[in-house]
Design an enzyme around this catalytic site. Structure first.
Site, PDB file in Angstrom:
ATOM      1  N   ASN A 168     -74.683  21.580-113.760  1.00 31.17           N
ATOM      2  CA  ASN A 168     -74.661  21.505-115.230  1.00 31.17           C
ATOM      3  C   ASN A 168     -76.051  21.542-115.858  1.00 31.17           C
ATOM      4  O   ASN A 168     -76.239  22.147-116.899  1.00 31.17           O
ATOM      5  CB  ASN A 168     -73.843  20.297-115.704  1.00 31.17           C
ATOM      6  CG  ASN A 168     -74.453  18.980-115.296  1.00 31.17           C
ATOM      7  OD1 ASN A 168     -75.125  18.901-114.272  1.00 31.17           O
ATOM      8  ND2 ASN A 168     -74.232  17.955-116.086  1.00 31.17           N
ATOM      9  N   SER A 180     -70.262  14.827-108.655  1.00 35.15           N
ATOM     10  CA  SER A 180     -68.978  14.203-108.968  1.00 35.15           C
ATOM     11  C   SER A 180     -68.756  12.943-108.126  1.00 35.15           C
ATOM     12  O   SER A 180     -69.398  12.753-107.085  1.00 35.15           O
ATOM     13  CB  SER A 180     -67.854  15.206-108.686  1.00 35.15           C
ATOM     14  OG  SER A 180     -67.880  15.541-107.334  1.00 35.15           O
ATOM     15  N   GLU A 216     -75.937   9.379-108.575  1.00 35.69           N
ATOM     16  CA  GLU A 216     -75.703   9.489-110.028  1.00 35.69           C
ATOM     17  C   GLU A 216     -74.425  10.290-110.193  1.00 35.69           C
ATOM     18  O   GLU A 216     -74.415  11.507-109.989  1.00 35.69           O
ATOM     19  CB  GLU A 216     -76.876  10.221-110.699  1.00 35.69           C
ATOM     20  CG  GLU A 216     -78.185   9.484-110.662  1.00 35.69           C
ATOM     21  CD  GLU A 216     -78.182   8.245-111.539  1.00 35.69           C
ATOM     22  OE1 GLU A 216     -77.264   8.086-112.369  1.00 35.69           O
ATOM     23  OE2 GLU A 216     -79.091   7.416-111.375  1.00 35.69           O
ATOM     24  N   CYS A 257     -72.711  14.802-117.792  1.00 33.08           N
ATOM     25  CA  CYS A 257     -72.133  13.613-117.155  1.00 33.08           C
ATOM     26  C   CYS A 257     -71.997  12.454-118.120  1.00 33.08           C
ATOM     27  O   CYS A 257     -71.065  11.666-118.049  1.00 33.08           O
ATOM     28  CB  CYS A 257     -72.984  13.194-115.967  1.00 33.08           C
ATOM     29  SG  CYS A 257     -74.692  12.894-116.435  1.00 33.08           S
ATOM     30  N   GLU A 306     -82.294   6.206-112.457  1.00 31.41           N
ATOM     31  CA  GLU A 306     -83.402   7.140-112.601  1.00 31.41           C
ATOM     32  C   GLU A 306     -84.178   6.728-113.851  1.00 31.41           C
ATOM     33  O   GLU A 306     -83.686   5.964-114.679  1.00 31.41           O
ATOM     34  CB  GLU A 306     -82.868   8.567-112.724  1.00 31.41           C
ATOM     35  CG  GLU A 306     -82.026   8.943-111.507  1.00 31.41           C
ATOM     36  CD  GLU A 306     -81.754  10.420-111.337  1.00 31.41           C
ATOM     37  OE1 GLU A 306     -82.563  11.097-110.688  1.00 31.41           O
ATOM     38  OE2 GLU A 306     -80.721  10.873-111.826  1.00 31.41           O
TER      39      GLU A 306
END
Ligand code: NDP
Length: 495
Positions: free
Chosen positions: A170, A246, A268, A302, A476
């Protein structure tokens, strides 16, 4: 308006027979297997990349270990300087990188420019700043002294070693930059495994990294399918995995990492994020908020919201206004600067959205607008607004990762909090209200790694980001990443 012409260097880059980026340059794969890269706006194959073999993986890991020996011994200020030069080079090649990204992902060109290049460069500069600020502590132990001996202790933060950075499709450039920025600032080397759908931009960035002065092996890029990622995690020569993707793949990655050799893992993952509108919100502002929260990059973010909670008295008016606004969005080629809504990134994803639409119909949800796959060679679907019948409806519980806003009414704020937290995930959430006092009382009760108030989706390198519950492990950005990319060594001295 029509599609902008591709720069000659972009045309030439796409035509190349792409090899693997190992040890500071391109290396042919030992396998003859290749993967097609398809423009999701047209369905046309625009490029081909190598599908790395086990021998290629061994070669990349050996190179990354050599790169680590050099890079971890490079002075922090020199590391910062290379990252800053790379950020400058990203900006110098802004249009070229943005066009490559749009061709491979279908992201509208303004988003490619703003996020995949400009934001990526600012993240890189932020990480560069940390390279010179990583430090340990001094500690005075309380051990007994029998003959006048004394003790002191200090801690060192040491880079973990070779990092495997596994990146989704993405935000193929920006998420790769998050990972390589974190790794390189802390003195680690990194092997990036991009998604097979979007492997191109990071290859060009690797070339620029060498131009910026990064030593051979500090950054390698291995293109290929998911099994390349798995083999890298399980390789005895790698030390950490930083994965974005995912939830199901994240769980598989976490298991591979633990089974292999307790490899450090930062995960993540996805979610099913909520946006909640309190009753005092002006409806026009609320509609703008839904578009920001749910429809940027066709919902393929996300942190995007997919569950929208609105007071029962406002549900109808709000969903109707939203449908009117979505009908005005210009759907078209992502290379057309007037386009506001582009395709999804791949056919599999478009098909998945088709299944979600069918499920919504099967569950008798109200489809206020959209709800269809758009026929044609491209991967387009309609921007969609749905009102769920029950809190158990599929579209209120499973991540669509698409331009689908599913609404559900609430009656009071206590119920609202229960609805927001009624999910196994917890990546992000937003509250929309003019009553900041009320918002600040609700924030601690919301189970999410990030809670926005009167905004959604926007990330800043200084603000830690990551999920709670099933949305991930680790953070992060901010200074939180340092813990994940370094090992803490304690040194005790008797004198
Ligand atoms: P996937 O989980 O399908 O894939 C992510 C990456 O993992 C890809 O590079 C993929 O390779 C690779 N991979 C697949 N199988 C394995 C395996 N067994 N071991 C190691 N690596 C593997 O995610 P998508 O690419 O479909 O991205 C969308 C998902 O990412 C959404 O759920 C979204 O929520 C999440 N996401 C989370 C973010 C966050 O920060 N929390 C940010 C962005 C996205 P390949 O593609 O070649 O199969």
């Amino acid at each position: 308006m029509s599609a902008i012409p591709l720069l000659p260097q972009v045309e030439a880059f796409l035509k190349r027979s792409h090899q693997l980026f190992i040890d500071g340059g391109y290396v042919p794969s030992t396998s003859s297997q290749t993967l097609d890269v398809i423009d999701p706006a047209t369905g046309v194959v625009i490029s081909r990349v190598a599908d790395a073999s086990q021998a290629d993986i061994d070669q990349a890991v050996a190179s990354a270990n050599r790169g680590f020996q050099v890079w971890s011994q490079t002075a922090p200020a020199a590391r910062a300087s290379v990252l800053l030069k790379l950020a400058d080079l990203l900006e110098r090649h802004r249009e070229e990188l943005a066009q490559i990204e749009t061709c491979q992902s279908g992201k509208i060109i303004q988003i490619s420019r703003m996020f995949e290049v400009d934001m990526a460069a600012s993240f890189l500069r932020y990480y560069a700043g940390w390279a010179t600020k990583i430090s340990g502590q001094t500690i005075t132990p309380s051990l007994p002294s029998f003959a006048g001996e004394r003790y002191t202790a200090f801690t060192l933060r040491e880079p973990v070693g070779v990092v495997v950075g596994i990146v989704p499709w993405n935000f193929a450039s920006m998420i790769a930059i998050w990972k390589l920025g974190s790794a390189l600032a802390t003195g680690c080397s990194i092997i990036i495994k991009p998604s097979e759908f979007t492997p191109l931009t990071i290859l060009r960035i690797a070339e620029l990294a060498v131009e910026a002065g990064l030593p051979a092996g500090a950054l390698n890029v291995l293109t290929g399918g998911g099994m390349v990622g798995k083999a890298l995690i399980e390789h005895p020569g790698t030390d950490k995995v930083s994965f974005t993707g995912s939830v199901p793949t994240g769980i598989a990655v976490g298991k591979s990492a633990m089974d292999a050799k307790l490899t450090r893992a930062t995960l993540e993952l996805g979610g099913k994020n909520s946006a909640a509108f309190l009753r005092d919100m002006d409806l026009d502002k609320a509609v703008n908020g839904v578009i920001e929260a749910g429809f940027l990059h066709s919902g393929q973010i996300c942190a995007a919201a997919e569950r929208f909670f609105v007071h029962r008295s406002q549900l109808e008016a709000m969903t109707e206004k939203l449908a009117e606004r979505l009908a005005t969005l210009k759907i078209g080629s992502p290379l057309d600067e007037a386009t506001q809504f582009g395709p999804l990134t791949n056919k599999q994803h478009q098909a998945k959205l088709g299944q979600f639409f069918a499920q919504a119909r099967a569950e008798n949800s109200t489809i206020v607008c959209g709800g269809k796959v758009i026929d044609g060679p491209g991967c387009y679907v309609e921007p969609t607004v749905i009102i769920a019948n029950s809190i158990n409806d599929t579209l209120l519980n499973e991540e669509t990762f698409g331009p689908v806003a599913t609404f559900f009414p609430y009656d009071d704020e206590e119920q609202l909090l229960q609805l927001m937290n009624n999910t196994p995930y917890g990546l992000s959430a937003s509250l929309w209200t003019n009553d900041l006092s009320k918002a600040l009382r609700m924030v601690p009760q919301i189970e999410a790694g990030t809670v926005w108030v009167n905004m959604h989706t926007l990330l800043d390198p200084a603000v830690p980001f990551g999920g709670v519950k099933a949305s991930g492990v680790g953070r992060e950005f901010g200074d939180a990443f340092i813990d994940d990319y370094t090992e803490l060594k304690s040194v005790m001295i008797r004198y």
